[in-house]
Scaffold this active site. Structure first.
Site, PDB file in Angstrom:
ATOM      1  N   PHE A 219       0.803  -1.228   0.000  1.00 12.67           N
ATOM      2  CA  PHE A 219       0.000   0.000   0.000  1.00 12.67           C
ATOM      3  C   PHE A 219       0.833   1.273   0.000  1.00 12.67           C
ATOM      4  O   PHE A 219       0.310   2.352  -0.226  1.00 12.67           O
ATOM      5  CB  PHE A 219      -1.033   0.024   1.140  1.00 12.67           C
ATOM      6  CG  PHE A 219      -0.530  -0.389   2.499  1.00 12.67           C
ATOM      7  CD1 PHE A 219       0.436   0.331   3.165  1.00 12.67           C
ATOM      8  CD2 PHE A 219      -1.071  -1.508   3.131  1.00 12.67           C
ATOM      9  CE1 PHE A 219       0.872  -0.036   4.418  1.00 12.67           C
ATOM     10  CE2 PHE A 219      -0.645  -1.890   4.395  1.00 12.67           C
ATOM     11  CZ  PHE A 219       0.336  -1.152   5.037  1.00 12.67           C
ATOM     12  N   LYS A 234      -2.631  -1.198  14.118  1.00 12.73           N
ATOM     13  CA  LYS A 234      -1.211  -1.342  14.452  1.00 12.73           C
ATOM     14  C   LYS A 234      -0.336  -1.210  13.209  1.00 12.73           C
ATOM     15  O   LYS A 234       0.619  -1.956  13.026  1.00 12.73           O
ATOM     16  CB  LYS A 234      -0.955  -2.671  15.167  1.00 12.73           C
ATOM     17  CG  LYS A 234      -1.718  -2.816  16.480  1.00 12.73           C
ATOM     18  CD  LYS A 234      -1.092  -3.820  17.395  1.00 12.73           C
ATOM     19  CE  LYS A 234      -1.097  -5.222  16.810  1.00 12.73           C
ATOM     20  NZ  LYS A 234      -0.418  -6.180  17.678  1.00 12.73           N
ATOM     21  N   HIS A 237       1.986   2.825  13.886  1.00 13.28           N
ATOM     22  CA  HIS A 237       3.040   2.815  14.914  1.00 13.28           C
ATOM     23  C   HIS A 237       4.343   2.183  14.411  1.00 13.28           C
ATOM     24  O   HIS A 237       5.377   2.275  15.076  1.00 13.28           O
ATOM     25  CB  HIS A 237       2.555   2.142  16.203  1.00 13.28           C
ATOM     26  CG  HIS A 237       2.487   0.650  16.165  1.00 13.28           C
ATOM     27  ND1 HIS A 237       2.345  -0.113  17.309  1.00 13.28           N
ATOM     28  CD2 HIS A 237       2.539  -0.240  15.135  1.00 13.28           C
ATOM     29  CE1 HIS A 237       2.320  -1.395  16.990  1.00 13.28           C
ATOM     30  NE2 HIS A 237       2.433  -1.489  15.683  1.00 13.28           N
TER      31      HIS A 237
END
Length: 327
Positions: A219, A234, A237
């Site tokens: 992506f 998640k 991060h």
């Protein structure tokens, strides 16, 4: 003191599984014999597990008998629907090896895959997925986390208006499975690297789960299809602010008007005084990734920079929190 390693070792040796399967308390010598361990070593391990409240002991005329506690039955046995066995093994065999070089990570400000495993640290996920076995362990570990945390973050906001959902970096599909269970009118597409998608199809997501589909790609470098809601659990991060802005900008452009993005992260207090679990996660991001844990305001700022507005934050009181931004 290495409290976690005691738990990891008991999991790896199969102590909790054996005690669950036996259906009755067992003496240490029987446990040692069955698991191929020394009597002395097993006795010390079992007593340490009792001290950590992972096992209970009953003194009889024949000697000490050991049994699982409720916590170990639920979270540490492989057969439990909420088993954390796989994430325990991932931490034991991968994460803790990186933590041995924490001082180097602090000095250098970068992850420690090169020292720990002899692989390049320039691409964190190339290092994390350095073998098929390692990738499978990571995916299974993430699935086990969502088995106990997934519903909390997905129910933090009413997501029922969003029927077309993309789970970016959805891995083994556990969060997608929780999503279609909670919102039966939704469809979820897991967008992940081709080799991750292949393993997910083979190991974790049945073809009968028709509300879940897959999209192979990177992506950061490939296009992101149009959808009503994007879930980034998640993901941010793992990356620095520039990478986060790049990804969120692509998501904003792809998002349908009125749609949104759901960030699932462990939020720091605004003064970064805690929670301690999130502070430790941030240290883990230092030794393993290019990112860090952030405050709600920091995530909101990233969303606003990408164009998202009407930002809502919901702390779940559990391991992970939710931030929703709307287009």
């Amino acid at each position: 003191f290495p409290y976690p390693q005691i738990m990891f070792t008991a999991c790896e040796l199969g102590v909790f599984d054996l005690l669950l399967e036996s259906g009755k308390p067992l003496p240490s010598d029987a446990i040692a014999a069955h698991l191929g361990a020394s009597t002395m070593g097993m006795k010390r391990l079992l007593d340490a597990c009792v001290g950590l409240k992972l096992l209970a002991v009953e003194m009889t005329q024949e000697g000490a008998l050991y049994r699982n506690t409720e916590i170990s039955n639920i979270y540490l046995t492989k057969s439990s629907p909420k088993s954390q066995y796989h994430i325990m093994m991932y931490y034991s065999n991968t994460v803790y090896l990186c933590w041995q070089y924490l001082a180097d990570a602090v000095r250098e400000g970068r992850n420690q895959y090169e020292r720990a495993f002899g692989v390049s640290s320039k691409n964190p996920f190339g290092a994390m997925y350095r073998s098929d076995d390692e990738m499978l362990k990571f995916m299974a570990g993430q699935n086990s986390v969502w088995s106990i945390c997934g519903r909390d973050v997905l129910a933090a906001f009413d997501l029922s208006p969003f029927t077309q959902i993309y789970d970016l970096g959805g891995g083994g599909g556990a969060l997608a499975q929780e999503c279609v269970s909670l919102y039966p009118n939704s469809t979820v597409t897991i967008y992940d690297l081709p080799k991750v998608v292949q393993v997910a199809k083979e190991q974790f997501v049945s073809p009968e789960e028709r509300q879940i589909s897959f999209h192979e790609g990177d992506f950061f470098n490939d296009s992101i299809p149009e959808a009503e809601l994007y879930i980034l659990s998640k993901i941010l991060h793992d990356w620095d602010d520039d990478k986060c802005k790049q990804l969120l900008g692509k998501v904003y452009k792809a998002c349908k008007p009125g749609g949104g993005v759901l960030l699932v992260e462990s939020l720091l207090n605004e003064d970064k005084s805690g929670p301690v679990e999130t502070q430790l996660y941030s240290m883990n991001m230092l030794v393993q990734t290019e990112g860090r844990e952030r405050t709600a305001a920091e995530y909101s700022k990233l969303l606003e920079a990408a164009g998202f507005g009407v930002i809502q934050v919901k702390r779940t009181g559990k391991l992970y929190d939710a931030v929703l931004g709307r287009k």
